[in-house]
Design a protein around this motif. Structure first.
Motif, PDB file in Angstrom:
ATOM      1  N   GLN A   1       0.909  -1.263  -0.122  1.00 35.47           N
ATOM      2  CA  GLN A   1      -0.010  -0.191   0.005  1.00 35.47           C
ATOM      3  C   GLN A   1       0.807   1.292  -0.223  1.00 35.47           C
ATOM      4  O   GLN A   1       0.410   2.288  -0.479  1.00 35.47           O
ATOM      5  N   ILE A   2       2.025   1.321   0.600  1.00 40.15           N
ATOM      6  CA  ILE A   2       2.899   2.252   0.414  1.00 40.15           C
ATOM      7  C   ILE A   2       3.919   2.328  -0.690  1.00 40.15           C
ATOM      8  O   ILE A   2       5.129   2.981  -0.565  1.00 40.15           O
ATOM      9  N   SER A   3       3.565   1.147  -1.644  1.00 43.43           N
ATOM     10  CA  SER A   3       4.822   1.383  -2.724  1.00 43.43           C
ATOM     11  C   SER A   3       4.604   2.587  -3.521  1.00 43.43           C
ATOM     12  O   SER A   3       5.889   2.650  -4.064  1.00 43.43           O
ATOM     13  N   GLY A   4       3.633   3.435  -3.637  1.00 39.23           N
ATOM     14  CA  GLY A   4       3.594   4.287  -4.472  1.00 39.23           C
ATOM     15  C   GLY A   4       4.627   5.523  -3.935  1.00 39.23           C
ATOM     16  O   GLY A   4       5.077   6.357  -4.631  1.00 39.23           O
ATOM     17  N   LEU A   5       4.923   5.561  -2.707  1.00 40.07           N
ATOM     18  CA  LEU A   5       5.777   6.657  -2.095  1.00 40.07           C
ATOM     19  C   LEU A   5       6.996   6.069  -2.441  1.00 40.07           C
ATOM     20  O   LEU A   5       8.052   6.994  -2.691  1.00 40.07           O
ATOM     21  N   MET A   6       7.525   4.743  -2.623  1.00 43.26           N
ATOM     22  CA  MET A   6       8.815   4.328  -2.992  1.00 43.26           C
ATOM     23  C   MET A   6       9.194   4.510  -4.583  1.00 43.26           C
ATOM     24  O   MET A   6      10.023   5.285  -4.825  1.00 43.26           O
ATOM     25  N   GLU A   7       7.877   4.571  -5.207  1.00 40.06           N
ATOM     26  CA  GLU A   7       8.172   4.835  -6.561  1.00 40.06           C
ATOM     27  C   GLU A   7       8.306   6.272  -6.850  1.00 40.06           C
ATOM     28  O   GLU A   7       9.093   6.605  -7.707  1.00 40.06           O
ATOM     29  N   ARG A   8       7.527   7.207  -5.956  1.00 42.63           N
ATOM     30  CA  ARG A   8       7.826   8.772  -6.226  1.00 42.63           C
ATOM     31  C   ARG A   8       9.243   9.042  -5.810  1.00 42.63           C
ATOM     32  O   ARG A   8      10.043   9.763  -6.484  1.00 42.63           O
ATOM     33  N   LEU A   9      10.000   8.416  -4.711  1.00 42.77           N
ATOM     34  CA  LEU A   9      11.288   8.498  -4.311  1.00 42.77           C
ATOM     35  C   LEU A   9      12.272   8.240  -5.219  1.00 42.77           C
ATOM     36  O   LEU A   9      13.232   8.840  -5.609  1.00 42.77           O
ATOM     37  N   MET A  10      11.895   7.201  -6.266  1.00 34.50           N
ATOM     38  CA  MET A  10      13.046   6.706  -7.074  1.00 34.50           C
ATOM     39  C   MET A  10      12.858   7.353  -8.313  1.00 34.50           C
ATOM     40  O   MET A  10      13.815   7.651  -9.185  1.00 34.50           O
ATOM     41  N   GLY A  11      11.500   7.765  -8.781  1.00 37.86           N
ATOM     42  CA  GLY A  11      11.286   8.589  -9.947  1.00 37.86           C
ATOM     43  C   GLY A  11      11.196   7.379 -11.335  1.00 37.86           C
ATOM     44  O   GLY A  11      11.735   6.309 -10.947  1.00 37.86           O
ATOM     45  N   ARG A  12      10.906   7.876 -12.396  1.00 38.99           N
ATOM     46  CA  ARG A  12      10.524   6.965 -13.320  1.00 38.99           C
ATOM     47  C   ARG A  12      11.790   6.262 -13.906  1.00 38.99           C
ATOM     48  O   ARG A  12      11.821   5.099 -14.167  1.00 38.99           O
ATOM     49  N   THR A  13      13.115   7.061 -14.017  1.00 40.46           N
ATOM     50  CA  THR A  13      14.241   6.581 -14.141  1.00 40.46           C
ATOM     51  C   THR A  13      14.714   5.515 -13.309  1.00 40.46           C
ATOM     52  O   THR A  13      15.216   4.296 -13.690  1.00 40.46           O
ATOM     53  N   GLY A  14      14.511   5.908 -11.882  1.00 46.21           N
ATOM     54  CA  GLY A  14      14.902   4.863 -11.185  1.00 46.21           C
ATOM     55  C   GLY A  14      13.919   3.408 -11.063  1.00 46.21           C
ATOM     56  O   GLY A  14      14.475   2.389 -10.724  1.00 46.21           O
ATOM     57  N   VAL A  15      12.933   3.755 -11.537  1.00 42.69           N
ATOM     58  CA  VAL A  15      11.990   2.385 -11.526  1.00 42.69           C
ATOM     59  C   VAL A  15      12.390   1.863 -12.771  1.00 42.69           C
ATOM     60  O   VAL A  15      12.052   0.407 -12.368  1.00 42.69           O
ATOM     61  N   ASN A  16      12.676   2.314 -13.813  1.00 44.08           N
ATOM     62  CA  ASN A  16      13.063   1.616 -15.035  1.00 44.08           C
ATOM     63  C   ASN A  16      14.538   0.626 -14.648  1.00 44.08           C
ATOM     64  O   ASN A  16      14.606  -0.503 -15.015  1.00 44.08           O
ATOM     65  N   VAL A  17      15.262   1.238 -13.845  1.00 40.66           N
ATOM     66  CA  VAL A  17      16.566   0.702 -13.594  1.00 40.66           C
ATOM     67  C   VAL A  17      16.368  -0.367 -12.734  1.00 40.66           C
ATOM     68  O   VAL A  17      16.768  -1.589 -12.572  1.00 40.66           O
ATOM     69  N   VAL A  18      15.505  -0.336 -11.496  1.00 39.97           N
ATOM     70  CA  VAL A  18      15.031  -1.187 -10.552  1.00 39.97           C
ATOM     71  C   VAL A  18      14.179  -2.518 -11.298  1.00 39.97           C
ATOM     72  O   VAL A  18      14.701  -3.568 -10.749  1.00 39.97           O
ATOM     73  N   THR A  19      13.479  -2.119 -12.209  1.00 42.17           N
ATOM     74  CA  THR A  19      12.762  -3.059 -12.899  1.00 42.17           C
ATOM     75  C   THR A  19      13.603  -4.089 -13.707  1.00 42.17           C
ATOM     76  O   THR A  19      13.354  -5.305 -13.911  1.00 42.17           O
ATOM     77  N   ARG A  20      14.886  -3.492 -14.280  1.00 47.38           N
ATOM     78  CA  ARG A  20      15.523  -4.295 -15.005  1.00 47.38           C
ATOM     79  C   ARG A  20      16.353  -5.179 -14.006  1.00 47.38           C
ATOM     80  O   ARG A  20      16.584  -6.466 -14.485  1.00 47.38           O
ATOM     81  N   ILE A  21      16.858  -4.663 -13.093  1.00 52.92           N
ATOM     82  CA  ILE A  21      17.815  -5.310 -11.977  1.00 52.92           C
ATOM     83  C   ILE A  21      16.766  -6.572 -11.315  1.00 52.92           C
ATOM     84  O   ILE A  21      17.206  -7.704 -11.262  1.00 52.92           O
ATOM     85  N   LEU A  22      15.657  -6.218 -11.131  1.00 51.74           N
ATOM     86  CA  LEU A  22      14.624  -7.209 -10.364  1.00 51.74           C
ATOM     87  C   LEU A  22      14.256  -8.291 -11.723  1.00 51.74           C
ATOM     88  O   LEU A  22      14.102  -9.279 -11.073  1.00 51.74           O
ATOM     89  N   GLY A  23      14.245  -7.770 -12.632  1.00 48.30           N
ATOM     90  CA  GLY A  23      14.083  -8.797 -13.769  1.00 48.30           C
ATOM     91  C   GLY A  23      15.076  -9.764 -14.010  1.00 48.30           C
ATOM     92  O   GLY A  23      14.962 -11.126 -14.207  1.00 48.30           O
ATOM     93  N   VAL A  24      16.319  -9.370 -13.815  1.00 48.25           N
ATOM     94  CA  VAL A  24      17.590 -10.315 -13.658  1.00 48.25           C
ATOM     95  C   VAL A  24      17.324 -11.422 -12.551  1.00 48.25           C
ATOM     96  O   VAL A  24      17.596 -12.573 -12.512  1.00 48.25           O
ATOM     97  N   LEU A  25      16.921 -10.846 -11.208  1.00 43.39           N
ATOM     98  CA  LEU A  25      16.931 -11.564 -10.054  1.00 43.39           C
ATOM     99  C   LEU A  25      15.939 -12.457 -10.237  1.00 43.39           C
ATOM    100  O   LEU A  25      16.033 -13.575  -9.663  1.00 43.39           O
ATOM    101  N   LEU A  26      14.799 -12.019 -10.886  1.00 45.32           N
ATOM    102  CA  LEU A  26      13.507 -12.819 -10.904  1.00 45.32           C
ATOM    103  C   LEU A  26      13.959 -13.928 -11.707  1.00 45.32           C
ATOM    104  O   LEU A  26      13.481 -15.080 -11.742  1.00 45.32           O
ATOM    105  N   ALA A  27      14.356 -13.583 -12.860  1.00 47.77           N
ATOM    106  CA  ALA A  27      15.080 -14.954 -13.730  1.00 47.77           C
ATOM    107  C   ALA A  27      15.826 -15.726 -12.850  1.00 47.77           C
ATOM    108  O   ALA A  27      15.614 -16.954 -13.235  1.00 47.77           O
ATOM    109  N   ALA A  28      16.868 -15.128 -12.167  1.00 47.77           N
ATOM    110  CA  ALA A  28      17.621 -16.182 -11.300  1.00 47.77           C
ATOM    111  C   ALA A  28      16.836 -16.851 -10.631  1.00 47.77           C
ATOM    112  O   ALA A  28      16.989 -18.072 -10.280  1.00 47.77           O
ATOM    113  N   LEU A  29      15.976 -16.292  -9.742  1.00 50.39           N
ATOM    114  CA  LEU A  29      14.918 -17.045  -8.755  1.00 50.39           C
ATOM    115  C   LEU A  29      14.127 -18.078  -9.502  1.00 50.39           C
ATOM    116  O   LEU A  29      14.021 -19.292  -8.908  1.00 50.39           O
ATOM    117  N   SER A  30      13.686 -17.883 -10.563  1.00 51.78           N
ATOM    118  CA  SER A  30      13.020 -18.983 -11.454  1.00 51.78           C
ATOM    119  C   SER A  30      13.733 -20.080 -11.885  1.00 51.78           C
ATOM    120  O   SER A  30      13.332 -21.223 -11.777  1.00 51.78           O
TER     121      SER A  30
END
Length: 207
Positions: free
Chosen positions: A162-191
């Protein structure tokens, strides 16, 4: 009873990992407003709760009845999770993201998959509930306590979502894009880890 509750809480908290799932929730709900994210978060947590309850009381019998082993379930969950990781890495969801911000019910709804299953109610959490309840099969009060602890872990997860929106605002769009790619790699490794664990448990992956 307190010792059982503490053990169940620590085990489920580590396996479900509410803190680690929060940035993944942000990455899976891009450009959504607070109300949309809230609905998705509540839906995912409620679905995960009922799935884990079903596995707590009927897990072994349910999988056995339809001829599915936990290793096979873990492998299939890993494959599905890998597909989501590929989407996160290569932004394959961009075309459907452009209009969902103004939609009361966005077309892309990750509440059932991959949030509820396999991220919240994944093979690890299902197996944990089956094992915990199996150890307490003669103690209904302790079993109810374990289910309550599982619900508490999911409520903590919901609060963080529920407070994830605050996290997104703090990171900004560029930050979210970077985190999305990093998490994509981690998610692939987890899978892949899910798949390897399933193969190892089935005896196909060697010692």
């Amino acid at each position: 009873m307190i010792e059982i509750a503490i053990t169940a809480f620590v085990t489920l908290f580590v396996i479900i990992d509410p803190i680690g799932l929060t940035p993944i929730f942000v990455a899976l709900t891009p450009d959504m407003n607070r109300a949309q994210r809230s609905r998705i978060a509540v839906r995912a947590v409620v679905i995960a709760f009922f799935i884990l309850c079903a596995f707590a009381f009927f897990g072994e019998a349910l999988l056995g009845a339809i001829g599915i082993s936990m290793p096979a379930f873990r492998i299939s969950g890993g494959v599905l999770l890998f597909l989501i990781a590929v989407e996160m890495l290569f932004e394959k969801r961009n075309p459907r993201r452009s209009t969902q911000a103004d939609d009361p019910e966005p077309e892309h709804d990750p509440s059932v998959f991959p949030l509820a299953l396999p991220l919240l109610a994944g093979p690890g959490a299902m197996a944990t509930m089956v094992l915990l309840m199996g150890q307490l099969e003669d103690d209904l009060t302790a079993q109810i306590a374990v289910v309550g602890v599982m619900g508490a872990v999911l409520l903590i997860t919901l609060g963080l979502f529920q407070i994830s929106g605050l996290m997104e605002r703090l990171m900004g769009r560029t930050g979210v894009n970077v985190v999305t790619r990093i998490l994509g790699v981690l998610l692939a490794a987890l899978s892949v880890q899910f798949i390897l664990d399933g193969l190892r448990a089935s005896g196909l992956g060697g010692a």
